[in-house]
Write a protein that holds these residues in place. Structure first.
Motif, PDB file in Angstrom:
ATOM      1  N   GLU A   1       0.844  -1.186   0.000  1.00 51.86           N
ATOM      2  CA  GLU A   1       0.000   0.000   0.000  1.00 51.86           C
ATOM      3  C   GLU A   1       0.885   1.243   0.000  1.00 51.86           C
ATOM      4  O   GLU A   1       1.953   1.267   0.593  1.00 51.86           O
ATOM      5  N   ASN A   2       0.397   2.291  -0.682  1.00 47.32           N
ATOM      6  CA  ASN A   2       1.094   3.573  -0.781  1.00 47.32           C
ATOM      7  C   ASN A   2       2.484   3.410  -1.398  1.00 47.32           C
ATOM      8  O   ASN A   2       3.440   4.057  -0.984  1.00 47.32           O
ATOM      9  N   GLU A   3       2.596   2.535  -2.364  1.00 46.52           N
ATOM     10  CA  GLU A   3       3.874   2.316  -3.037  1.00 46.52           C
ATOM     11  C   GLU A   3       3.634   2.366  -4.534  1.00 46.52           C
ATOM     12  O   GLU A   3       2.630   1.842  -5.034  1.00 46.52           O
ATOM     13  N   ASP A   4       4.507   3.030  -5.261  1.00 49.74           N
ATOM     14  CA  ASP A   4       4.391   3.108  -6.710  1.00 49.74           C
ATOM     15  C   ASP A   4       5.470   2.239  -7.348  1.00 49.74           C
ATOM     16  O   ASP A   4       6.602   2.181  -6.855  1.00 49.74           O
ATOM     17  N   ILE A   5       5.097   1.621  -8.459  1.00 54.23           N
ATOM     18  CA  ILE A   5       6.050   0.780  -9.186  1.00 54.23           C
ATOM     19  C   ILE A   5       6.219   1.377 -10.576  1.00 54.23           C
ATOM     20  O   ILE A   5       5.237   1.668 -11.265  1.00 54.23           O
TER      21      ILE A   5
END
Length: 115
Positions: A94-98
């Motif tokens: 959660e709250n992570e961008d790839i």
């Protein structure tokens, strides 16, 4: 008959070959070696080659099974499972961008046909 007796006197081997049982055995041997559907001369080299290829395939698949078994053992660890999911399936927390970076040779561009 006189011709055959003259030849057998000159060549004693013909006396043995003139026996009907020997002739039948020779014809049977020629049939088995050359003429039969599964002849020893023509088909066995092909079958031996197939056996060698199958043995090589067996060795390859046994190595693959060992490699996969090792990977399965690693995936029993929750940290390894998370790492695998992140690398292979691009999963995220959660709250992570790839961000996926693709290089020019990695994908097939528009207008280019695959080989």
């Amino acid at each position: 008959m006189k011709l055959f007796s003259k030849l057998t006197a000159k060549y004693p081997v013909l006396k043995i070959l003139g026996n009907r049982y020997v002739l039948v055995i020779l014809l049977f041997a020629v049939w088995i070696v050359f003429i039969d559907n599964y002849s020893l001369y023509f088909d066995h080299p092909v079958l031996d080659k197939e056996i060698r290829e199958l043995e090589e395939n067996k060795q390859y698949y046994l190595q693959e099974i060992k490699r996969d078994s090792a990977a399965i053992k690693q995936l029993k660890n929750p940290d390894q499972t998370e790492k695998y999911a992140r690398e292979k399936y691009y999963m995220k927390r959660e709250n992570e961008d790839i961000y996926i970076i693709e290089y020019e040779g990695d994908t097939i561009g528009k207008g280019k046909k695959p080989l």
